[in-house]
Design a protein around this motif. Structure first.
Motif, mmCIF file in Angstrom:
data_model
loop_
_atom_site.group_PDB
_atom_site.id
_atom_site.type_symbol
_atom_site.label_atom_id
_atom_site.label_comp_id
_atom_site.label_asym_id
_atom_site.label_seq_id
_atom_site.Cartn_x
_atom_site.Cartn_y
_atom_site.Cartn_z
ATOM 1 N N ALA A 1 0.878 -1.172 0.000
ATOM 2 C CA ALA A 1 0.000 0.000 0.000
ATOM 3 C C ALA A 1 0.914 1.220 0.000
ATOM 4 C CB ALA A 1 -0.909 -0.003 1.227
ATOM 5 N N THR B 137 0.960 5.149 0.020
ATOM 6 C CA THR B 137 0.001 6.205 0.290
ATOM 7 C C THR B 137 0.725 7.536 0.428
ATOM 8 O OG1 THR B 137 -1.802 6.918 1.760
ATOM 9 C CG2 THR B 137 -0.046 5.612 2.748
ATOM 10 N N ILE C 4 7.640 -0.668 6.727
ATOM 11 C CA ILE C 4 7.050 0.657 6.594
ATOM 12 C C ILE C 4 8.190 1.614 6.252
ATOM 13 C CG2 ILE C 4 5.865 2.510 7.824
ATOM 14 C CD1 ILE C 4 4.654 0.114 9.572
ATOM 15 N N ILE D 231 3.890 0.803 2.614
ATOM 16 C CA ILE D 231 3.663 -0.301 3.537
ATOM 17 C C ILE D 231 3.650 -1.592 2.724
ATOM 18 C CG2 ILE D 231 2.099 -1.249 5.284
ATOM 19 C CD1 ILE D 231 0.835 1.701 5.260
ATOM 20 N N ARG E 120 -1.629 0.418 7.774
ATOM 21 C CA ARG E 120 -2.008 1.593 6.999
ATOM 22 C C ARG E 120 -2.962 2.487 7.793
ATOM 23 N NH1 ARG E 120 -5.642 4.303 4.824
ATOM 24 N NH2 ARG E 120 -7.246 2.847 5.503
ATOM 25 N N ARG E 121 -3.951 1.885 8.418
ATOM 26 C CA ARG E 121 -4.925 2.713 9.124
ATOM 27 C C ARG E 121 -4.314 3.320 10.386
ATOM 28 N NH1 ARG E 121 -9.437 2.427 12.544
ATOM 29 N NH2 ARG E 121 -10.713 4.286 12.168
ATOM 30 N N TRP F 76 -2.212 6.172 9.237
ATOM 31 C CA TRP F 76 -3.090 7.267 8.785
ATOM 32 C C TRP F 76 -3.642 8.032 9.991
ATOM 33 C CZ3 TRP F 76 -8.362 7.456 9.967
ATOM 34 C CH2 TRP F 76 -9.023 8.572 9.461
ATOM 35 N N GLN G 93 -4.674 12.604 3.206
ATOM 36 C CA GLN G 93 -4.344 11.614 2.184
ATOM 37 C C GLN G 93 -4.615 12.170 0.794
ATOM 38 O OE1 GLN G 93 -5.632 7.341 2.453
ATOM 39 N NE2 GLN G 93 -6.471 7.739 0.419
ATOM 40 N N LEU H 266 -3.929 6.707 -2.576
ATOM 41 C CA LEU H 266 -3.562 5.387 -2.047
ATOM 42 C C LEU H 266 -3.502 4.434 -3.225
ATOM 43 C CD1 LEU H 266 -3.212 3.186 0.176
ATOM 44 C CD2 LEU H 266 -5.708 3.037 0.237
ATOM 45 N N GLN I 254 -2.775 0.519 -4.009
ATOM 46 C CA GLN I 254 -2.592 -0.791 -3.393
ATOM 47 C C GLN I 254 -2.291 -1.824 -4.474
ATOM 48 O OE1 GLN I 254 -5.001 -1.221 0.414
ATOM 49 N NE2 GLN I 254 -6.490 -0.254 -0.933
#
Lengths: 178, 396
Positions: free
Chosen positions: B65, B67, B117, B163, B175-176, B179, B188, B191, B193
């Motif tokens: 992911a 972002t 990360i 990530i 990710r969350r 965020w 953001q 994103l 993915q």
């Protein structure tokens, strides 16, 4: 994994309190016992909920390895004029937050978790907003007379949006802050 | 039948890699038709602290992911430093398989599955923090290429969080969590993915395939020496030593028209065999292409328009590709919305990547089926030492 978490050193300088450095902070007179006691209670993974409201919660893992129960009798912090020790309790069939009578007991040789929805430290009468990533100094006064000081890093969190159980508090101010 | 030295060494190597437990099991495994299935791999971790950030030289994971965020209008050096301290602490914990501070879903952190990360700084971040003089020279939007059809929604950004991990749930949780800690500082922007083969589908180290079916990523640095030469910056600026530049380009693939292309023409488009990725002049994937070879008709075996000839002959220098496939199904018009999240990691994009991309933009048969629809550039700081945080050399 749980064990790992307890042993993790805190990047943000949240963990501190070592014996010698704190000997002068305690109110009792015997410096030797100050050291022993202070070194046996440490705080890790401490954080404070970022807030621009009148109050906010402080959380973390407090490990008492002293072999005897110790009670946190009071607390202070660098971001507010008043600090209380709070608990969540069932009152009239409803879970509410209230001051914890007698303080927070740290059982011997165990880790007490202060977290949203459970026992926690409440910073009240905030002197300035606490912004994410900022660090706030927190001091706990123990029943032994010693003081434990640590840094809590500010994080945004929506956890534990409970109501406050005290009639003279403005409920609308509490939302989202503790 | 005896066990040869070669078989023994093979067994020992497997044991060292963790696939087979113990020397005894390794020897027993030599003659077994199928090795014993490995146990759960959710506890496998990659290091957060180190000379370089993880997620670059790390063997590719199954999921990614990427972002990007735009810093808020009131951002400054102090606030970005606070953000990077928070994010570094989160990343270090999550990559170890521990919840982040104030993590409300801590069980989702317990199986990191080689979670990495990785943070990057977009060109504008250096202006926001008042450090334009510290911006690496190639940290700027790429030149416009004739093939580009860039969309704002897939382009740009001040801060990148990449990530990667072998488990989709671990990646989603990270990710969350990241965020949530970024939200107070930035918004953001996009994103992206993507995915590759699941872990265990192929032998470790197998070059992945893109959704056009091609083996994609054969020419890549692999040894630490090659990474030092190709990927890691030696500065300037000083703070960037051990970091790298990253260009992310979202490449839409027109799979619906690609379907009409014969296998022979697909292979001629790239210059490699579909079966194993070997150059059309070679026998195996890693054979060097013979660009001078001619067929019986006098025509070059690897055509003048072939992707690998164009990529090899236009100047520039090697860089690391570590891309991921994406697939969003059919768009509103019924066309397949799928492609590749192309990544180029290089010490200097201007001298290594841009000349190659320019040559491919000028002429490459593959352009008939691929369209760049997003483009972003980030400077990925060096890794943080234990107790430090990513970006400290720039922001601290």
């Amino acid at each position: 994994m749980k064990g790992l978490r307890k042993h993790a050193s805190l990047l943000v300088a949240g963990l501190l309190i070592a014996g010698g450095a704190l000997a002068g902070c305690g109110s009792s007179s015997d410096s030797a016992s100050d050291s022993d006691s202070a070194a046996s209670v440490i705080v890790t993974d401490a954080w404070i909920r970022a807030s621009d409201g009148p109050m906010t919660g402080i959380f973390g893992d407090i490990t008492n390895s002293s072999g005897a129960d110790v009670t946190i009798v009071s607390a202070t912090n660098s971001a507010s004029s008043m600090t209380e020790l709070h608990e969540m309790a069932m009152v009239d069939g409803e879970m509410v937050m209230q001051e914890k009578a007698g303080g927070v007991v740290l059982p011997a040789d165990s880790t007490t978790v202060l977290e949203p929805g459970g026992d926690h430290i409440m910073a009240m009468g905030m002197t300035a907003p606490v912004t994410p990533g900022e660090e706030v100094e927190v001091s706990l006064t123990l029943s032994t007379g010693e003081t434990v000081t640590f840094m809590a890093v500010a994080k945004e969190s929506a956890a534990g949006d409970e109501e406050y159980h005290e009639s003279d508090m403005d409920h609308s101010d509490m939302d989202g802050d503790m | 039948m005896g066990i040869t030295r070669r078989q023994l060494l093979g067994g020992a190597a497997l044991g060292a890699g963790g696939a087979i437990v113990g020397a005894g099991a390794g020897v027993a495994g030599v003659n077994a038709a199928t090795p014993a299935p490995p146990g759960p791999t959710g506890g496998d971790t990659e290091p957060f602290y180190g000379t370089h950030q993880s997620g670059i030289a790390t063997p590719v994971q199954a999921h990614a992911a990427f972002t990007a965020f735009d810093l808020d209008a009131d951002a400054d050096r102090a606030s970005v430093a606070r953000l990077m301290r928070l994010l570094s602490d989160d990343a270090a914990r999550l990559m170890r398989g521990e919840p982040a501070l104030a993590d409300l879903d801590e069980e989702l952190a317990h199986a990191p599955s080689r979670l990495t990360i990785t943070f990057g700084f977009g060109p504008r971040l250096f202006d926001v923090i008042g450090r334009a003089d510290k911006r690496p020279s190639s940290c700027a939007p790429l030149p416009d290429f004739s093939i580009d059809a860039l969309q704002e929604r897939w382009s740009g950004g001040d801060l990148l969080i990449q990530i990667c991990g072998d488990d989709r749930v671990s990646v989603a949780h990270a990710r969350r969590m990241l965020w949530k800690d970024t939200e107070s500082f930035a918004t953001q922007r996009w994103l992206q993915q993507g995915f590759l083969d699941a872990r265990g589908t192929h032998e470790p180290g197998t070059t992945p395939r893109n959704l056009m079916g091609q083996v994609d990523g054969t020419v890549n640095p692999r040894t630490p020496e090659e990474f030092d030469e190709v990927v890691w910056s030696g500065g300037p600026p000083d703070w960037f030593v051990g970091g790298t530049m990253l260009a992310i380009r979202r490449i839409a693939m027109d799979l619906d028209t690609w379907d009409a292309v014969s296998r022979a023409d697909r292979e001629n488009t790239i210059g490699r065999r579909l079966t194993d990725g070997a150059p059309l002049t070679g026998d195996a994937e890693f054979d060097a292409p013979d660009l001078a070879a001619e067929g019986p008709d006098g025509a070059p075996v690897i055509s003048d328009f072939a992707h690998i000839r164009r990529a090899a002959t236009g100047g520039g220098a090697p860089f690391l590709r570590r891309g991921y496939n994406y697939d969003l199904g059919q768009d509103a018009s019924g066309r397949t919305d799928a492609g590749h999240i192309f990544t180029a990691y290089a010490a200097d994009l201007d001298t290594q990547f841009v000349p190659v991309q320019q040559t491919l933009a000028d002429l490459d048969l593959l352009n008939l089926w691929t369209t760049p629809i997003g483009s972003s550039v980030f400077a990925l700081p060096p890794g943080a030492p234990e107790g430090g945080w990513v970006g400290e050399g720039l922001l601290g």
